[in-house]
Design a protein around this motif. Structure first.
Motif: not given
Length: 480
Positions: A454-463, A428-429, A374-384
């Motif tokens: 984190t790759a899953d998180i990034a992919a879902v954010l793109d979706l 369903g993705d 979750a901490a890594e996901g937050w960094r992804l979101l904060a930078a996007d």
């Protein structure tokens, strides 16, 4: 039909039937490529409605084939790394083994003569959890069906300890983002509509202790009775943890029962890295824990714990056929003396098997992994720049929303986020949750799967961004 009863004469049939079912589920788990098929209610309902329950199949294989069609094929699979929605965890194998054992033996945990060793195993696990919390030598508790029941029982005890018959004067204090079961419990306990006082939260979604102190003082001056403060050790939406030491100090000052709803954050009790985040829980009068959230247990597995075992007497009723008073004098341990339920599953066995196979550190390592994720996901979101993220996580939840660069209408942004969530679910993705923050629609990742990356998180954010952009593009076409 006696051939279907589980007993000494049907043990081999039991082995074959359960093995066939396990093999079906194992094959499904091994081959599931996404968390959901996207099936709709309208598509699935006719399949189930068309089954005549008065016409049995008389064959286990045929029943499993049918189950594949009406359930297994289209189930929502929490074990998939892109299931990111609610507080549903993937389960550990020792707990599933425990589930199989407890279902077959079918002990009922209300009285000793229905459970024997099951009673002692549950009591041992209650003592273990109380020790992990730090409630002290007089602590006790009982397993429940979930956090809602645990919160209800805790507030029942608090109501009785308030020692007033004027229920209309009682007040419960909880943060504005506390679990809805607090208000539901107040209603079930016969308290007035104004019984729950909503305390504001800070920007990190934690109860403001200054506001709590103000409300406690106002309550006392108005001649009302502060019955309980419900502090949250991991809110459902944000995973935020209220400032427990400060709240405990106020409760001691005003003589108020402190209940900590740690249904979500109880995983910190086993954490090797983040245990300090729930410091202060040891000062609670009662605590809710949901092992089926952050201990990776199958539903249901929860408990309510109390600092003073004597307070559990408020849930005690004696029936001659079940737990007559003489059993207390004979020192026969009956769990129904502590519980709101009578017949009750041996859910404690799942946690027992987990601890005996994996140990508490094994559970803690898994929970630490999702907190780190979750901490890594937050960094992804904060930078996007495409997303607005609400708070830095204390546990494993991220609340955010897609913000298009060229759209300023908040209502249109709401609609884009709602559409993105629905479109993602229909595909369903991935599966994500939603909530509201300050009246606006947000999306939510609840990260309880250590296999998620984190790759899953990034992919879902793109979706999500892709679906939202599609909606906005279609909206512009409609407008033109």
């Amino acid at each position: 039909m006696r051939s279907h009863l589980l007993n000494d004469t049907t043990a081999e049939q039991y082995r074959r039937s359960v093995t066939e079912g396990v093999e079906r589920v194992a094959a499904k788990l091994a081959t599931t490529g996404r968390p959901f098929t996207g099936v709709t209610v309208d598509a699935l309902s006719p399949r189930i409605d068309g089954i005549d329950l008065d016409e049995p199949l008389h064959d286990t294989t045929a029943a499993l084939d049918e189950l594949e069609d009406v359930y297994l094929r289209d189930a929502v699979y929490f074990h998939h790394p892109r299931y990111l929605a609610h507080l549903n965890c993937p389960v550990v194998i020792p707990a599933v083994l425990g589930e199989a054992v407890l279902s077959a033996v079918n002990s009922s945990l209300d009285t000793w003569d229905q459970s024997a060793g099951g009673t002692l195993i549950e009591r041992k696990l209650i003592d273990w959890t109380c020790a992990r919390i730090g409630l002290g030598p007089a602590a006790d508790g009982v397993f429940t069906s979930g956090g809602t029941q645990s919160n209800l029982q805790a507030l029942l005890l608090a109501r009785e300890e308030a020692k007033t018959e004027d229920f209309g004067s009682l007040r419960i204090f909880a943060s504005e983002v506390s679990h809805f079961s607090v208000k539901k419990s107040a209603k079930l306990l016969g308290l007035g509509p104004d019984a729950v006082v909503s305390v504001p939260v800070d920007r990190d979604k934690r109860m403001q202790t200054v506001a709590l102190a103000r409300e406690l003082e106002r309550c006392t001056k108005d001649g009302l009775v502060p019955m309980a403060v419900v502090a949250t050790g991991g809110t459902t939406d944000f995973g935020s943890i209220d400032p427990l030491p400060e709240i405990a100090g106020l409760c001691e000052q005003y003589g108020v029962w402190l209940h900590v709803d740690a249904a979500y954050g109880c995983g910190l009790l086993a954490s090797l890295k983040y245990r300090d985040r729930i410091t202060g829980i040891e000062r609670a009068d009662s605590v809710t824990v949901d092992y089926h959230k952050s201990f990776f247990q199958p539903v249901s597995s929860s408990a309510v714990l109390v600092r003073d075992a004597a307070t559990l007497r408020h849930a005690t009723y004696h029936a001659e056929y079940l737990n007559p008073r003489r059993m207390v004098q004979e020192r026969i341990p009956n769990q129904v003396d502590k519980s709101l339920q009578t017949t009750r599953r041996f859910d404690a066995l799942k946690l027992w098997m987990t601890l005996r196979v994996m140990g508490a550190d094994g559970i803690g390592e898994l929970f630490d992994e999702v907190c780190d994720l979750a901490a890594e996901g937050w960094r992804l979101l904060a930078a996007d720049p495409r997303f607005d993220v609400v708070v830095q996580p204390s546990l494993s939840t991220l609340v955010f929303r897609y913000i298009p660069a060229d759209v300023t209408d908040p209502a249109e942004i709401d609609r884009a986020n709602l559409y993105a969530r629905k479109a993602l679910f229909a595909s369903g993705d991935a599966v994500v949750a939603g909530t509201k923050v300050a009246g606006r629609h947000y999306l939510k990742f609840t990260l309880l799967n250590p296999e998620t990356t984190t790759a899953d998180i990034a992919a879902v954010l793109d979706l999500i961004a892709g679906h939202a952009e599609q909606y906005l593009g279609d909206s512009l076409d409609r407008a033109s």
